[in-house]
Design a protein around this motif. Structure first.
Motif, PDB file in Angstrom:
ATOM      1  N   ALA A 133      -1.013   9.598  -2.762  1.00 22.53           N
ATOM      2  CA  ALA A 133      -2.014  10.463  -2.004  1.00 22.53           C
ATOM      3  C   ALA A 133      -1.444  11.536  -1.202  1.00 22.53           C
ATOM      4  O   ALA A 133      -1.834  12.662  -1.229  1.00 22.53           O
ATOM      5  N   TRP A 134       0.020  11.203  -0.696  1.00 26.17           N
ATOM      6  CA  TRP A 134       0.410  12.302   0.122  1.00 26.17           C
ATOM      7  C   TRP A 134       1.891  12.723  -0.279  1.00 26.17           C
ATOM      8  O   TRP A 134       2.325  13.870   0.497  1.00 26.17           O
ATOM      9  N   LEU A 192       0.811  -1.182   0.040  1.00 27.07           N
ATOM     10  CA  LEU A 192       0.078  -0.198  -0.251  1.00 27.07           C
ATOM     11  C   LEU A 192       0.831   1.425  -0.045  1.00 27.07           C
ATOM     12  O   LEU A 192       0.195   2.336  -0.055  1.00 27.07           O
ATOM     13  N   TYR A 193       2.087   1.215   0.272  1.00 28.40           N
ATOM     14  CA  TYR A 193       3.020   2.441   0.005  1.00 28.40           C
ATOM     15  C   TYR A 193       2.920   3.102  -1.117  1.00 28.40           C
ATOM     16  O   TYR A 193       2.903   4.508  -1.251  1.00 28.40           O
ATOM     17  N   ILE A 215      12.506   7.725   0.746  1.00 27.48           N
ATOM     18  CA  ILE A 215      13.144   7.645   1.924  1.00 27.48           C
ATOM     19  C   ILE A 215      12.040   7.516   3.276  1.00 27.48           C
ATOM     20  O   ILE A 215      12.213   7.086   4.000  1.00 27.48           O
ATOM     21  N   MET A 216      11.054   8.299   2.628  1.00 20.83           N
ATOM     22  CA  MET A 216       9.857   8.282   3.492  1.00 20.83           C
ATOM     23  C   MET A 216       9.354   6.720   3.798  1.00 20.83           C
ATOM     24  O   MET A 216       8.973   6.456   5.170  1.00 20.83           O
ATOM     25  N   ILE A 217       9.098   6.066   2.796  1.00 24.19           N
ATOM     26  CA  ILE A 217       8.740   4.802   2.772  1.00 24.19           C
ATOM     27  C   ILE A 217       9.666   3.973   3.910  1.00 24.19           C
ATOM     28  O   ILE A 217       9.196   3.281   4.609  1.00 24.19           O
ATOM     29  N   THR A 218      10.978   3.983   3.644  1.00 25.31           N
ATOM     30  CA  THR A 218      11.913   3.248   4.287  1.00 25.31           C
ATOM     31  C   THR A 218      11.885   3.744   5.913  1.00 25.31           C
ATOM     32  O   THR A 218      12.321   2.940   6.707  1.00 25.31           O
ATOM     33  N   ILE A 219      11.654   4.998   6.206  1.00 21.54           N
ATOM     34  CA  ILE A 219      11.630   5.440   7.200  1.00 21.54           C
ATOM     35  C   ILE A 219      10.525   4.858   8.251  1.00 21.54           C
ATOM     36  O   ILE A 219      10.601   4.777   9.245  1.00 21.54           O
ATOM     37  N   ILE A 220       9.089   4.928   7.456  1.00 18.51           N
ATOM     38  CA  ILE A 220       8.019   4.275   8.021  1.00 18.51           C
ATOM     39  C   ILE A 220       8.355   2.977   8.248  1.00 18.51           C
ATOM     40  O   ILE A 220       8.188   2.395   9.342  1.00 18.51           O
ATOM     41  N   HIS A 247      -4.901   9.484   7.899  1.00 20.39           N
ATOM     42  CA  HIS A 247      -4.905  10.467   6.702  1.00 20.39           C
ATOM     43  C   HIS A 247      -3.384  11.270   6.365  1.00 20.39           C
ATOM     44  O   HIS A 247      -3.505  12.365   5.885  1.00 20.39           O
ATOM     45  N   GLY A 248      -2.570  10.743   7.036  1.00 20.70           N
ATOM     46  CA  GLY A 248      -1.094  11.448   6.679  1.00 20.70           C
ATOM     47  C   GLY A 248       0.009  10.635   7.042  1.00 20.70           C
ATOM     48  O   GLY A 248      -0.507   9.475   7.787  1.00 20.70           O
ATOM     49  N   VAL A 249       1.020  10.973   6.995  1.00 20.24           N
ATOM     50  CA  VAL A 249       2.302  10.061   7.223  1.00 20.24           C
ATOM     51  C   VAL A 249       2.583  10.173   8.849  1.00 20.24           C
ATOM     52  O   VAL A 249       2.837   9.141   9.312  1.00 20.24           O
ATOM     53  N   GLY A 250       2.152  11.141   9.598  1.00 28.47           N
ATOM     54  CA  GLY A 250       2.104  10.915  10.992  1.00 28.47           C
ATOM     55  C   GLY A 250       1.620  10.026  11.616  1.00 28.47           C
ATOM     56  O   GLY A 250       1.940   9.063  12.394  1.00 28.47           O
ATOM     57  N   ALA A 251       0.147   9.702  11.049  1.00 30.15           N
ATOM     58  CA  ALA A 251      -0.519   8.491  11.454  1.00 30.15           C
ATOM     59  C   ALA A 251       0.137   7.100  11.251  1.00 30.15           C
ATOM     60  O   ALA A 251      -0.045   6.403  12.181  1.00 30.15           O
TER      61      ALA A 251
END
Length: 398
Positions: free
Chosen positions: A36-37, A29-30, A42-47, A93-97
């Motif tokens: 969407a966001w 789902l990434y 980099i953010m995918i691997t940080i998550i 609804h966002g990266v933070g969640a």
């Protein structure tokens, strides 16, 4: 009413299976989240790395807690956290969640890892050791494929899979209320929460021997779970979400099947076979990237998955049976610390390489060569050990 020993074993097996399914469900789902966001690889691997870090930190703090409190209280809390995780993901609804959800999920898996693995061994040492090796990759395969298929063919791609898993976790939470405790509580629960990592003296050498194989196998898993779907879509020229789930499924399912088929083989030979499988499988994956061949890519993923399954099972079987009952959760936690550190850190570095290096293909090539180097080290180490054991045993036969 209390569950029978067989029912308790099956319940705990289902926990480890579905906890790992939940952890791999976000992987396909990434691409949806990214579209969407608008975040970078980099953010995918940080998550993904956040999850691995949360598991690692929890293992260091609470990995051996169930050796003192008993298995059931720890598993009740861990399963409740899984329910909360699914609610966070389903309403994100966002990266933070996503980051918050991954932290809560990591805490849950870290708490449960040692408790459920040790709990199954408490009931049946042989079957428990096998389940500890076979079920994590099977759960990973199930979650990746389920999320990919639901996202591709049914509505609400970022909600439905989490609702389905959340309902199952609620059912498991209720069942845990009726599960009997498999060990007696021991004093020292609060003291066990001090962050530490250690092994009984008799387990240090076996763990050191299998560490390169564990690191290589789980580093490969980390890459496939974070950037594998992106790499597959790039190689095959497809935007299918189901394809991302299929890549995770092929790697993890072949690993789980290998565990089942090789369960009677000696542990040391499994580590040797696993290291060789990782080398060959990753080598084929590198060849696929050079030739842009989908057939070679999936063949490489299959063989690499076989190597992962054999290396993971061999590592577990060389170490876990040597642990005493009230050492099992702690020892299993140490093995998972090695695994999740190897899975999380290289994946984050790979994300940085994708953005600031030569892109996903070049980063995958460098990553693959690193996995092959670690696997070669494990292969040489296990072959040398087997040769030394044969040399020592030879005079005894004469």
């Amino acid at each position: 009413m209390r569950l029978s020993r067989t029912a308790a074993f099956v319940l705990q097996a289902s926990l480890i299976l579905l906890f790992l399914a939940g952890s791999s469900a976000p992987s396909p789902l990434y691409a949806v989240y990214q579209s969407a966001w608008g975040f970078s690889p980099i953010m995918i691997t940080i998550i993904f790395g956040t999850y691995a870090l949360a598991v690692l930190a929890t293992l260091l703090v609470a990995g051996s807690l169930s050796d003192y409190t008993g298995r059931r209280p720890v598993l009740l809390v861990a399963t409740l956290l899984q329910v909360i995780t699914m609610a966070i993901f389903a309403t994100a609804h966002g990266v933070g969640a996503l980051l918050v959800g991954r932290v809560v999920q990591g805490i849950s898996v870290g708490m449960a890892g040692g408790a459920v693995g040790a709990g199954m061994i408490d009931i049946d040492r042989e079957k428990g050791t096998l389940a500890n090796s076979a079920l994590p990759p099977l759960g990973t395969a199930t979650g990746g494929l389920l999320a990919g298929l639901l996202a591709q063919y049914l509505p609400a791609p970022t909600v439905l899979v989490y609702v389905v898993l959340g309902v199952v976790f609620v059912g498991q939470l209720v069942a845990l209320l009726f599960m009997p405790e498999s060990i007696s509580p021991q004093p020292g629960a609060l003291a066990s929460l001090r962050p530490r990592i250690g092994l009984p003296p008799n387990l240090r050498r076996p763990t050191l021997l299998v560490a390169p194989a564990l690191v290589g196998a789980w580093a490969l898993a980390g890459f496939y779970l974070s950037l594998g779907p992106t790499l597959a879509r790039r190689l095959l020229g497809s935007h299918s979400l189901a394809l991302g789930g299929l890549v995770v499924f092929v790697l993890a399912a072949s690993g789980s099947i290998t565990v089942m088929l090789t369960r009677l083989r000696p542990a040391a030979s499994l580590v040797t076979f696993g290291a060789a499988g990782l080398i060959v499988g990753v080598g084929l994956t590198l060849l696929a990237m050079a030739s842009m061949s989908s057939v070679v890519f999936f063949l490489g993923a299959t063989i690499a998955g076989m190597g992962f399954g054999a290396a993971f099972q061999g590592s577990m079987r060389m170490v876990l049976p040597l642990a005493a009952p009230h050492e099992r959760a702690g020892v299993l936690s140490v093995l998972y610390v090695i695994a999740y550190l190897a899975m999380g850190l290289p994946a984050v570095l790979a994300g940085i390489g994708v953005v600031y290096g030569g892109g996903v293909i070049a980063t995958a090539r460098e990553y693959g060569m690193g996995v092959m180097a670690l696997s070669s080290l494990a292969l040489v180490g296990t072959l040398a050990r087997r040769r030394s054991v044969s040399t020592v045993a030879a005079p005894a036969k004469s």
